[in-house]
Design an enzyme around this catalytic site. Structure first.
Site, PDB file in Angstrom:
ATOM      1  N   GLU A 117       0.852  -1.186   0.000  1.00  0.00           N
ATOM      2  CA  GLU A 117       0.000   0.000   0.000  1.00  0.00           C
ATOM      3  C   GLU A 117       0.891   1.239   0.000  1.00  0.00           C
ATOM      4  OE1 GLU A 117      -2.742   0.439   3.274  1.00  0.00           O
ATOM      5  OE2 GLU A 117      -3.810   2.030   2.247  1.00  0.00           O
ATOM      6  N   GLY A 257       3.202   2.660  10.723  1.00  0.00           N
ATOM      7  CA  GLY A 257       2.999   1.862  11.929  1.00  0.00           C
ATOM      8  C   GLY A 257       2.844   0.389  11.607  1.00  0.00           C
ATOM      9  N   ALA A 258       1.915   0.091  10.698  1.00  0.00           N
ATOM     10  CA  ALA A 258       1.653  -1.305  10.367  1.00  0.00           C
ATOM     11  C   ALA A 258       0.790  -1.380   9.126  1.00  0.00           C
ATOM     12  CB  ALA A 258       0.942  -2.006  11.527  1.00  0.00           C
ATOM     13  N   MET A 259       0.574  -2.615   8.631  1.00  0.00           N
ATOM     14  CA  MET A 259      -0.153  -2.795   7.376  1.00  0.00           C
ATOM     15  C   MET A 259      -1.055  -4.021   7.440  1.00  0.00           C
ATOM     16  SD  MET A 259      -0.787  -1.735   4.407  1.00  0.00           S
ATOM     17  CE  MET A 259      -2.013  -2.550   3.413  1.00  0.00           C
ATOM     18  N   GLU A 260      -2.277  -3.840   6.969  1.00  0.00           N
ATOM     19  CA  GLU A 260      -3.336  -4.837   7.137  1.00  0.00           C
ATOM     20  C   GLU A 260      -3.418  -5.897   6.045  1.00  0.00           C
ATOM     21  OE1 GLU A 260      -3.856  -1.534   6.368  1.00  0.00           O
ATOM     22  OE2 GLU A 260      -5.473  -1.318   4.910  1.00  0.00           O
ATOM     23  N   ASN A 261      -2.315  -6.273   5.406  1.00  0.00           N
ATOM     24  CA  ASN A 261      -2.340  -7.317   4.372  1.00  0.00           C
ATOM     25  C   ASN A 261      -3.231  -8.478   4.798  1.00  0.00           C
ATOM     26  OD1 ASN A 261       0.023  -5.884   3.248  1.00  0.00           O
ATOM     27  ND2 ASN A 261       1.031  -6.759   5.030  1.00  0.00           N
ATOM     28  N   HIS A 293      -6.369  -1.971  15.157  1.00  0.00           N
ATOM     29  CA  HIS A 293      -6.609  -1.247  13.899  1.00  0.00           C
ATOM     30  C   HIS A 293      -6.391  -2.163  12.695  1.00  0.00           C
ATOM     31  CE1 HIS A 293      -6.494   2.449  11.343  1.00  0.00           C
ATOM     32  NE2 HIS A 293      -5.716   1.684  10.589  1.00  0.00           N
ATOM     33  N   GLU A 294      -5.257  -2.819  12.657  1.00  0.00           N
ATOM     34  CA  GLU A 294      -4.963  -3.672  11.496  1.00  0.00           C
ATOM     35  C   GLU A 294      -5.939  -4.843  11.436  1.00  0.00           C
ATOM     36  OE1 GLU A 294      -3.160  -2.093   9.595  1.00  0.00           O
ATOM     37  OE2 GLU A 294      -2.227  -0.790  11.092  1.00  0.00           O
TER      38      GLU A 294
HETATM   39  N1  ARG Z   1      -3.081   0.955   5.726  1.00  0.00           N
HETATM   40  C1  ARG Z   1      -2.055   1.127   6.710  1.00  0.00           C
HETATM   41  C2  ARG Z   1      -2.770   1.432   7.998  1.00  0.00           C
HETATM   42  O1  ARG Z   1      -3.288   2.458   8.242  1.00  0.00           O
HETATM   43  C3  ARG Z   1      -1.089   2.211   6.390  1.00  0.00           C
HETATM   44  C4  ARG Z   1      -0.101   1.860   5.335  1.00  0.00           C
HETATM   45  C5  ARG Z   1       0.192   2.994   4.456  1.00  0.00           C
HETATM   46  N2  ARG Z   1       1.499   2.896   3.909  1.00  0.00           N
HETATM   47  C6  ARG Z   1       2.011   3.764   3.052  1.00  0.00           C
HETATM   48  N3  ARG Z   1       3.210   3.612   2.683  1.00  0.00           N
HETATM   49  N4  ARG Z   1       1.334   4.752   2.558  1.00  0.00           N
HETATM   50  O2  ARG Z   1      -2.957   0.627   8.792  1.00  0.00           O
HETATM   51 ZN    ZN Z   2      -5.339   1.810   8.634  1.00  0.00          ZN
END
Ligand code: ARG
Ligand code: ZN
Length: 880
Positions: A117, A257-261, A293-294
């Site tokens: 993302e 912070g983190a990513m919801e893959n 959140h994730e």
């Molecule tokens: N979707 C992620 C979250 O809010 C954020 C990741 C966005 N990363 C980026 N490189 N724009 O949990």
């Molecule tokens: Zn998010």
């Protein structure tokens, strides 16, 4: 190139199935992609254009045969693809170890990770890298078995085994169609904490938290947070875990912070790992909320995703709202819930309000962007969450739950827009305050800027009527000069002058939601026996700046008696803010009045208020928030005023601070629960006040106690609290304490980040903090390559320490320009975050303003800037 929201068009092709295989190697990874492609009959015929960046293309086949194609900029163009469904096979190589941008596939600590993302997938292979193209993925990973024993991707593991030459493989299949931004791969020498759970629905699931060897004991809190999130989402919104296996992975090099893959969340270790000895109460709370959140994204983001990136708040605003609600529910008591709310609002005011009044001001649903990564902002996230909260306020909690239910009934498996969300909530609540004003409510998505609401009350003793006149106005923002009235829910009550709640209607209700939807509106309350004190915008019911024109006497009534704890806190802040602003506007030194001091003493010694609440009420408003209240601001003057207020508060309440310090010692083992963390927060504030006061009086007892506490602390909250008290106000003891701290934690990167950040955030005095930061950039442990480490100095100085950064000699700006350029060559996303330190340059007083402009212009003059930084500096220049 700038992309416009209104230019959205469906893709000319769909990709339904993806079969990816990776031969993983840090220097040269081979990616083979087999795509099931079909023409989108709703669109006119056209070429197939696939996105790709930094790829080395080896071959392109259609239905097994060669095909003519061209490479045009960042696109692979196939001019004459077949009309019928076809199989497109692409092979390319990439170089993960050289990927310092941390977007796409990269290496960190000898393992492989992805971040796709928003547009990282195109840095892995050619694709229709846009969220409305959703496909079912099967992924084969092949790698050296000794170096990369763990091979992970989204979904379920369908097979694995060994290969020749010490290599092995794993095949993963994700049954849920997903956009490419949710794709993930992890490969490395990792270990996992595992937990099997059975959910309410009676299904069994395997939960795993993967980290580097040695970090396993720091994953307990994350695992507990994950389990609590799963339980909460099922109970509150009826949303179950839909995968047999849910994995969470930590990585040290990560931009956000983190990513919801899907099924494979990837976390910055800073947002995942915690132990009492290395993480603070705030870290524990942040980890709980980010894990939640994730996880919550699995429904709000993954099952229902965004049609295009302009809709980002559809998933982010909603998911932040959900994680905030979760944290409040976890906190438990009304007071602990209010503490959560206050912290969220403080964050909004510190980050989003300045954003909304600066060069980068944009609506919750932006109209254009040139680099989407620049729009992962506090407006899209935090203001977006406030917008969702207003839906809930307007339709009620039950109504909101019904709206969510309808949203999933309609849109599960789809890529949709913010309008679809709004329609679902409104349609589930016909006739509601929302449904009857839906079009005007949606201005929250289209208008940037923080609305100013002014309240004026008039009491008529003869008729016992109280008339409340509310007006609203939203200031102009770049590209948006004229604004229409917003729909603003104002939750309110009336108190008599002794603090008793007054009935607002014949039924005796003491709270109401006024809906302000005009530029000016009048609300009349009858049967009000005496002149009331209005308590407006309870719980911060809308993201606005409220000027309620209340006298200090009225604010004191609210601070002492309001039934709404948020407004009690707000009154305490307003009292302090009024004094600071008065001094700044008059250009006079600040002197706190005895009335104010007594009020603060009353809070500190209050027998019933929670320590956590006291700590928040006794903490002065932040310097960025104060700057927000002024048309032009002088960071040095603001800092001087805040320091003066702090010093006076420290001295006037000396004995009370000492008593509070003693009374709030936590006995027994460490737990990060709201009660103990509240006590620690208040004790640490008291300690820092006492050390600050000692600086003026020459007392050596409290600094000595602080040093002792620093040495003996059994948890990081107390250790860092004591260290910070010394760094802020006792140079002599700070030096050995910092040295000791570094020696103690030299092998723990996340703690060393704190060590850097603490020094860069210290209150500036005579340029010493700035000089220290410059010296620290040469420290052996400092590097721009690791985002956490780079932020620990650069963001701390440039964004969190205005008085150290904005210098009359412009040295802060010169430093900023150098660092932004240096980071941009490595990691554009990180550079553009730091670049945003200048967002509000146009509101600076001279000499800062001119010097800041010059520094921005110097960065903008660089020809080969990333599109990320270019967009930030050009918007900055245009805003002046
Ligand atoms: N979707 C992620 C979250 O809010 C954020 C990741 C966005 N990363 C980026 N490189 N724009 O949990
Ligand atoms: Zn998010």
């Amino acid at each position: 190139p700038t992309i416009q929201r209104l230019d959205y068009q469906q893709p000319t092709f769909w990709i339904r199935k993806v079969d990816l295989s990776f031969d993983l190697d840090p220097a040269k990874t081979i990616v083979t992609s087999k795509l099931q492609v079909e023409r989108n009959r709703a669109m006119p015929h056209g070429p197939l254009r696939l996105h790709g960046e930094e790829l080395n293309l080896l071959r392109v086949l259609i239905n097994g045969a060669g095909v003519s194609f061209r490479q045009e900029g960042h696109e692979l163009v196939i001019d004459n693809p077949p009309d019928e469904d076809f199989l497109l096979e692409i092979r390319n190589t990439i170089c993960p170890e050289k990927n310092t941008a941390l977007s796409g596939l990269y290496t960190s600590g000898g393992s492989f990770f992805t971040q796709c993302e928003a547009e990282g997938f195109r840095r892995i292979t050619y694709f229709l890298d846009r969220p409305d193209v959703m496909a079912v993925y099967t992924v084969t990973l092949r790698a050296d078995a000794a170096k990369y024993p763990v091979l992970l991707s989204n979904g379920n593991l369908t097979s694995s085994g060994s290969l020749d030459n010490g290599r092995h493989f794993a095949v993963w299949h994700d049954p849920f169609p997903k956009p490419s931004y949710l794709f993930a791969v992890v490969a490395g020498d990792l270990v996992a904490r595992e937990q099997r759970i059975r959910t309410r629905a009676g299904k069994d699931h395997l939960l795993q938290v993967y980290v580097r060897r040695g970090d396993l004991e720091k994953t307990e809190h994350a695992m507990n947070s994950l389990i609590a999130s799963i339980v909460w989402d099922e109970a509150r919104f009826g949303l179950p875990l839909d995968l047999e296996r849910f994995m969470v992975v930590g990585v040290s090099d990560f931009n956000m912070g983190a990513m919801e893959n899907k099924g494979l969340n990837i976390f910055n270790t800073a947002a995942l790992l915690a132990s009492p000895a290395t993480a603070t109460d705030a870290d524990f709370a942040r980890i709980e909320s980010i894990v939640a959140h994730e996880y919550f994204h699995n429904w709000t983001g993954n099952r229902v995703t965004c049609r295009d990136w302009f809709q980002l708040s559809l998933k982010e605003g909603l998911t932040v709202f959900r994680d905030q609600e979760f944290s409040m529910d976890m906190a438990g008591t009304p007071s602990a819930r209010a503490v959560c709310r206050i912290q969220d609002v403080r964050q909004l005011r510190a980050m989003q309000f300045p954003e909304d009044s600066g060069a980068m001001a944009h609506p919750v649903r932006p109209d254009s962007y040139s680099e989407i990564n620049n729009f992962y902002t506090s407006t899209v996230y935090e203001k977006g969450s406030e917008v969702v909260r207003m839906y809930q306020t307007l339709v009620g909690r039950k109504g909101f739950e019904a709206g969510m239910k309808l949203y999933f009934e309609r849109h599960d498996g789809q890529a949709v827009t913010c309008d679809d969300f709004a329609a679902a909530i409104a349609d589930a609540n016909p006739g509601s305050d929302l449904a009857t004003r839906l079009d005007s409510f949606k201005r929250w998505y289209s208008q940037a800027g923080t609305p100013r609401v002014t309240a004026h009350g008039e009491y008529d003793a003869a008729t016992q009527a109280f008339t409340l006149r509310l007006t609203q106005q939203t200031p102009a923002t770049p590209g948006q000069t004229d604004k229409l009235p917003q729909v603003i829910p104002v939750v309110m009550g009336l108190l008599d002058r002794h603090g008793a709640a007054l009935p607002l209607d014949a039924n005796g209700a003491t709270e109401r939601v006024l809906v302000l939807d005009q530029a000016e509106q009048t609300f009349v309350f009858n049967g009000i026996a005496s002149e009331p004190v209005p308590s407006l915008l309870r719980g911060f019911s809308a993201p606005v700046v409220l000027n309620d024109g209340l006298s200090d006497a009225a604010l004191l009534v609210l601070m002492r008696h309001d039934s709404d704890p948020f407004n009690r806190w707000e009154a305490s802040q307003r009292l302090a803010l009024n004094r600071i602003l008065h001094a700044l506007r008059a250009g006079q030194p600040l002197t706190l009045s005895p009335v104010f001091i007594d009020a603060m003493r009353g809070v500190l010694n209050h027998p019933e208020l929670d320590p956590a609440f006291k700590e928040l009420a006794l903490t002065l408003p932040g310097e960025a928030y104060i700057a927000e209240q002024l048309d032009t601001f002088d960071p040095q003057a603001i800092h001087a005023a805040v320091m003066a207020a702090q010093t006076q508060l420290a001295s006037a309440l000396r004995d009370d601070w000492a008593a509070a310090f003693e009374a709030n010692q936590v006995q027994g083992g460490y737990t990060p629960d709201p009660v103990s963390s509240g006590k620690r927060a208040l004790a640490n504030l008291a300690l820092s006040m006492l050390v600050l006061d000692a600086q003026a009086t020459g007392d050596t007892v409290w600094p000595g106690k602080a040093y002792q506490r620093f040495k003996d602390a059994s948890n990081m909250t107390d250790r860092l609290g004591a260290l910070s008290a010394l760094v802020n106000a006792n140079a002599a003891l700070a030096a050995p304490a910092l040295e000791r701290f570094h020696a103690l934690f030299k092998d723990d990167a996340l703690v060393i980040d704190k060590w850097f950040a603490l020094q860069a955030r210290a209150p500036e005095a005579e340029g010493r903090v700035f000089a220290r930061v410059k010296a620290l950039t040469k420290h052996a442990d400092f590097t721009l390559k690791n985002p956490n480490r780079a932020r620990s100095l650069l963001a701390s100085l440039c964004m969190a320490n205005p008085a150290a950064f904005h210098r009359a000699d412009a040295a802060g700006y010169v430093f900023w320009a150098e660092q932004v350029l240096a980071v941009d060559a490595i990691n554009p996303q990180l550079a553009s975050r730091v670049a945003r330190a200048m967002d509000r340059w146009a509101a600076l007083a001279e000499p800062y303003r001119s010097a800041a402009r010059e520094a921005i212009a110097r960065v903008a003059a660089k020809p080969d800037l990333s599109s990320d930084v270019r967009e930030i500096v050009e918007r900055a220049l245009a805003s002046g």
